[in-house]
Design a protein around this motif. Structure first.
Motif, PDB file in Angstrom:
ATOM      1  N   PRO A  99      57.065  36.843  18.137  1.00  0.00           N
ATOM      2  CA  PRO A  99      55.976  37.503  17.406  1.00  0.00           C
ATOM      3  C   PRO A  99      54.864  37.935  18.350  1.00  0.00           C
ATOM      4  O   PRO A  99      54.536  37.245  19.322  1.00  0.00           O
ATOM      5  CB  PRO A  99      55.502  36.412  16.444  1.00  0.00           C
ATOM      6  N   PHE A 134      48.304  36.517  13.116  1.00  0.00           N
ATOM      7  CA  PHE A 134      49.673  36.979  12.997  1.00  0.00           C
ATOM      8  C   PHE A 134      50.011  37.240  11.533  1.00  0.00           C
ATOM      9  O   PHE A 134      49.532  36.530  10.639  1.00  0.00           O
ATOM     10  CB  PHE A 134      50.646  35.940  13.569  1.00  0.00           C
ATOM     11  N   ASP A 174      55.508  36.638  10.279  1.00  0.00           N
ATOM     12  CA  ASP A 174      55.824  36.132  11.620  1.00  0.00           C
ATOM     13  C   ASP A 174      55.644  34.627  11.747  1.00  0.00           C
ATOM     14  O   ASP A 174      56.116  34.025  12.712  1.00  0.00           O
ATOM     15  CB  ASP A 174      54.934  36.815  12.674  1.00  0.00           C
TER      16      ASP A 174
END
Length: 286
Positions: free
Chosen positions: A29, A193, A197
């Motif tokens: 990620p 994020f 993810d």
């Protein structure tokens, strides 16, 4: 025929590269929505008064225990002197009441009945009251000593003084923040994020951080924690006590972003962390 074969090879190579990139993205990620964070100490004074000495300048590094600034101590010195005088008076009153109690008890022992029970009790009460007054006077002295000591403000940690707008003679108000002290031992990177993810991120995963201010000096970090919640936007109370609901498109569902805290493992010598600056982060896993 040869041209078609070359074209097919180029297309195939492109698809392979895209697939590799996509797989790399899925397994690692990545976000550009990262920021440098640190604990910020709001330096405050415990007493009020004009500033008489300033020992630091804006954006300077200080060590724990360094003297930052001083407030006019004269008023607090006078208060301490007065408290000590009251303490001396209280001690004298205690000694006088103890002497009277001693004489009364001695007289009662020599001549039983010379003093009534009420008189003896009053002598005992006078000693107890004088003892309490001494303790109160001692507490006042301690309080005055503390206030006098508070006229000197010291750095509570190693760090950087920032946003300093003080000048000699300025009035400092007790318990009101004066300047910010950034704790240099508390820096971390916070990356936001997408929730899609988060499944690929775990505490202890390795991360690579690149600051926008130092694009050619990436450094490493470790995932320390993952946020458990973010503020709700829809449904918050608005005007007339009605909920705020943002319009959404039914066919588009945007992924929320969750904060991931990353501890810096090794920082290059030429990189200086500064609170609020931007960072790109890629999670590489353990």
């Amino acid at each position: 025929m040869k041209a078609k074969l070359v074209t097919l090879l180029i297309v195939a190579a492109t698809l392979v590269l895209v697939a590799v990139k996509f797989q790399h993205y899925i397994e690692n990620p990545w976000t550009r929505d990262g920021y440098v964070r640190a604990h910020i100490v709001e330096v405050t004074s415990r007493v009020t008064g004009p500033l008489v000495a300033l020992h630091v300048t804006d954006n300077t590094r200080v060590k724990q225990g360094d003297l930052l600034f001083e407030i006019d101590p004269r008023v607090y010195q006078v208060a301490l002197d007065k408290a000590k005088a009251n303490f001396a008076q209280a001690q004298a009153a205690l000694e006088r009441s103890q002497n009277e109690q001693h004489r009364g008890r001695a007289l009662e022992q020599r001549t039983p009945g010379s003093l009534s029970t009420l008189s003896l009790n009053n002598l005992d009460n006078a000693v107890e009251s004088a003892t309490a007054n001494v303790k109160a006077a001692q507490a006042a002295v301690n309080d005055a000593e503390l206030n006098l000591g508070f006229t000197k403000v010291y750095a509570s940690t190693d760090g950087y003084i920032t946003n300093l707008h003080l000048a000699l003679g300025a009035q400092v108000v007790a318990n009101q923040p004066i300047v910010a002290l950034i704790d240099e031992n508390s820096f971390w990177i916070e990356g936001f994020f997408k929730e899609t993810d988060i499944e690929q991120i775990a505490m202890g995963d390795d991360a690579q951080i690149t600051l926008m201010s130092y694009p050619h000096s990436p450094f490493s970090g470790v995932v320390e924690s993952i946020g458990y919640g973010i503020a709700q936007q829809d449904g918050s109370t608005g005007s007339y006590m009605l909920p705020n609901v943002n319009p959404t498109f039914q066919w588009v569902r945007l992924a929320q972003r969750l904060p991931v805290k990353i501890k810096v493992s090794q920082l290059p010598d030429d990189v200086q962390l500064r609170v609020g600056t931007s960072a790109s982060i890629i999670i590489k896993g353990v």
